[in-house]
Design an enzyme around this catalytic site. Sequence first.
Site, PDB file in Angstrom:
ATOM      1  N   PHE A  23       0.859  -1.192   0.000  1.00 13.78           N
ATOM      2  CA  PHE A  23       0.000   0.000   0.000  1.00 13.78           C
ATOM      3  C   PHE A  23       0.895   1.242   0.000  1.00 13.78           C
ATOM      4  O   PHE A  23       1.856   1.304   0.773  1.00 13.78           O
ATOM      5  CB  PHE A  23      -0.886  -0.007   1.249  1.00 13.78           C
ATOM      6  CG  PHE A  23      -2.150   0.777   1.108  1.00 13.78           C
ATOM      7  CD1 PHE A  23      -3.364   0.146   0.883  1.00 13.78           C
ATOM      8  CD2 PHE A  23      -2.138   2.165   1.196  1.00 13.78           C
ATOM      9  CE1 PHE A  23      -4.542   0.875   0.752  1.00 13.78           C
ATOM     10  CE2 PHE A  23      -3.302   2.901   1.067  1.00 13.78           C
ATOM     11  CZ  PHE A  23      -4.513   2.254   0.849  1.00 13.78           C
ATOM     12  N   GLU A  59      -0.989  -5.571   7.935  1.00 12.97           N
ATOM     13  CA  GLU A  59      -0.471  -6.948   7.878  1.00 12.97           C
ATOM     14  C   GLU A  59       0.984  -7.050   8.348  1.00 12.97           C
ATOM     15  O   GLU A  59       1.520  -8.164   8.449  1.00 12.97           O
ATOM     16  CB  GLU A  59      -0.567  -7.489   6.444  1.00 12.97           C
ATOM     17  CG  GLU A  59      -1.963  -7.901   6.009  1.00 12.97           C
ATOM     18  CD  GLU A  59      -2.903  -6.736   5.738  1.00 12.97           C
ATOM     19  OE1 GLU A  59      -2.429  -5.704   5.230  1.00 12.97           O
ATOM     20  OE2 GLU A  59      -4.099  -6.842   6.082  1.00 12.97           O
ATOM     21  N   SER A  86      -5.767  10.134   3.283  1.00  6.11           N
ATOM     22  CA  SER A  86      -6.283   9.218   2.263  1.00  6.11           C
ATOM     23  C   SER A  86      -6.972   7.995   2.854  1.00  6.11           C
ATOM     24  O   SER A  86      -7.237   7.041   2.137  1.00  6.11           O
ATOM     25  CB  SER A  86      -5.145   8.780   1.331  1.00  6.11           C
ATOM     26  OG  SER A  86      -4.248   7.954   2.025  1.00  6.11           O
ATOM     27  N   THR A  87      -7.242   7.989   4.138  1.00  4.17           N
ATOM     28  CA  THR A  87      -7.929   6.824   4.690  1.00  4.17           C
ATOM     29  C   THR A  87      -8.855   7.204   5.837  1.00  4.17           C
ATOM     30  O   THR A  87      -8.496   8.021   6.686  1.00  4.17           O
ATOM     31  CB  THR A  87      -6.926   5.749   5.188  1.00  4.17           C
ATOM     32  OG1 THR A  87      -7.660   4.732   5.856  1.00  4.17           O
ATOM     33  CG2 THR A  87      -5.888   6.314   6.120  1.00  4.17           C
ATOM     34  N   HIS A  89      -9.776   4.952   7.946  1.00  2.96           N
ATOM     35  CA  HIS A  89      -9.424   4.141   9.107  1.00  2.96           C
ATOM     36  C   HIS A  89      -7.940   4.279   9.467  1.00  2.96           C
ATOM     37  O   HIS A  89      -7.303   3.347   9.933  1.00  2.96           O
ATOM     38  CB  HIS A  89      -9.857   2.685   8.943  1.00  2.96           C
ATOM     39  CG  HIS A  89      -9.442   2.033   7.664  1.00  2.96           C
ATOM     40  ND1 HIS A  89     -10.019   2.292   6.455  1.00  2.96           N
ATOM     41  CD2 HIS A  89      -8.506   1.098   7.422  1.00  2.96           C
ATOM     42  CE1 HIS A  89      -9.462   1.541   5.526  1.00  2.96           C
ATOM     43  NE2 HIS A  89      -8.539   0.824   6.081  1.00  2.96           N
ATOM     44  N   ARG A 128       9.162  12.327   4.414  1.00  2.00           N
ATOM     45  CA  ARG A 128       9.771  11.310   5.284  1.00  2.00           C
ATOM     46  C   ARG A 128      10.232  10.082   4.508  1.00  2.00           C
ATOM     47  O   ARG A 128      10.709   9.113   5.109  1.00  2.00           O
ATOM     48  CB  ARG A 128       8.768  10.899   6.370  1.00  2.00           C
ATOM     49  CG  ARG A 128       8.427  12.063   7.292  1.00  2.00           C
ATOM     50  CD  ARG A 128       7.269  11.766   8.203  1.00  2.00           C
ATOM     51  NE  ARG A 128       6.769  13.008   8.791  1.00  2.00           N
ATOM     52  CZ  ARG A 128       5.651  13.098   9.483  1.00  2.00           C
ATOM     53  NH1 ARG A 128       4.909  12.023   9.709  1.00  2.00           N
ATOM     54  NH2 ARG A 128       5.253  14.251   9.979  1.00  2.00           N
TER      55      ARG A 128
HETATM   56  N1  INI Z   1      -2.494   0.425   4.424  1.00  2.00           N
HETATM   57  C1  INI Z   1      -1.381   1.177   4.475  1.00  2.00           C
HETATM   58  O1  INI Z   1      -0.272   0.636   4.578  1.00  2.00           O
HETATM   59  N2  INI Z   1      -1.463   2.538   4.414  1.00  2.00           N
HETATM   60  C2  INI Z   1      -2.668   3.174   4.297  1.00  2.00           C
HETATM   61  O2  INI Z   1      -2.673   4.437   4.238  1.00  2.00           O
HETATM   62  C3  INI Z   1      -3.846   2.397   4.222  1.00  2.00           C
HETATM   63  N3  INI Z   1      -5.109   3.029   4.028  1.00  2.00           N
HETATM   64  O3  INI Z   1      -5.165   4.193   3.589  1.00  2.00           O
HETATM   65  O4  INI Z   1      -6.172   2.446   4.241  1.00  2.00           O
HETATM   66  C4  INI Z   1      -3.749   0.991   4.299  1.00  2.00           C
HETATM   67  N4  INI Z   1      -4.837   0.210   4.237  1.00  2.00           N
HETATM   68  C5  INI Z   1      -4.789  -1.213   4.000  1.00  2.00           C
HETATM   69  C6  INI Z   1      -4.572  -2.010   5.264  1.00  2.00           C
HETATM   70  O5  INI Z   1      -3.239  -1.876   5.720  1.00  2.00           O
HETATM   71  C7  INI Z   1      -4.828  -3.502   5.018  1.00  2.00           C
HETATM   72  O6  INI Z   1      -3.962  -3.977   4.040  1.00  2.00           O
HETATM   73  C8  INI Z   1      -6.268  -3.799   4.596  1.00  2.00           C
HETATM   74  O7  INI Z   1      -7.189  -3.197   5.464  1.00  2.00           O
HETATM   75  C9  INI Z   1      -6.521  -5.332   4.579  1.00  2.00           C
HETATM   76  O8  INI Z   1      -6.361  -5.883   5.874  1.00  2.00           O
END
Ligand code: INI
Length: 154
Positions: A23, A59, A86-87, A89, A128
């Site tokens: 991600f 993960e 951007s999220t 959660h 960063r």
């Molecule tokens: N995962 C990230 O590493 N960075 C993020 O900003 C992000 N956002 O924006 O939601 C993100 N979401 C995915 C999350 O880590 C999991 O892979 C997903 O929810 C499946 O478990």
Amino acid sequence: MTTILEGDLLAGDAKIALVVARFNNFLTGKLLSAAVDTYKRHGGDEANLTVVHVPGSFELPLTAMKLAQSGKYDAVICLGCVIRGSTGHYDHVAGEAAKGIGQVGLQTGVPALFGVITADTLEQAIDRAGAKQGNQGANAMLSAIEMVNLHKQI
Ligand code: INI
């Protein structure tokens, strides 16, 4: 006489696993290359590094835990990037990553490094990942090397 313990920054033959979130991979890729580059610049041989890709920062802890429990690595570095803008959660993903990575170190005794960018904006995240504010991947690798060498002395 006082005993002072501190780890040096010589990579030696430290075996290090890097877990990298896909991600925001345009930024986590920069963290990974800086971490590998830092390891080599501190005398390490790339053959001692193992890179593992996971979907997102959420993960990172589980995979880091499995790597740490395997007994094959002196340290495990987690690299990710969570951007608030951007999220919805953000707090859950960033919080679980931080808490989980902390548990990996405490439960296994293997240093687990938090190389996860947690930023309010994309611009901060870019800063960063090698722009204005250093590189979180390089910092995590330096911390890993220091912790491995420190723990050898304890
Ligand atoms: N995962 C990230 O590493 N960075 C993020 O900003 C992000 N956002 O924006 O939601 C993100 N979401 C995915 C999350 O880590 C999991 O892979 C997903 O929810 C499946 O478990």
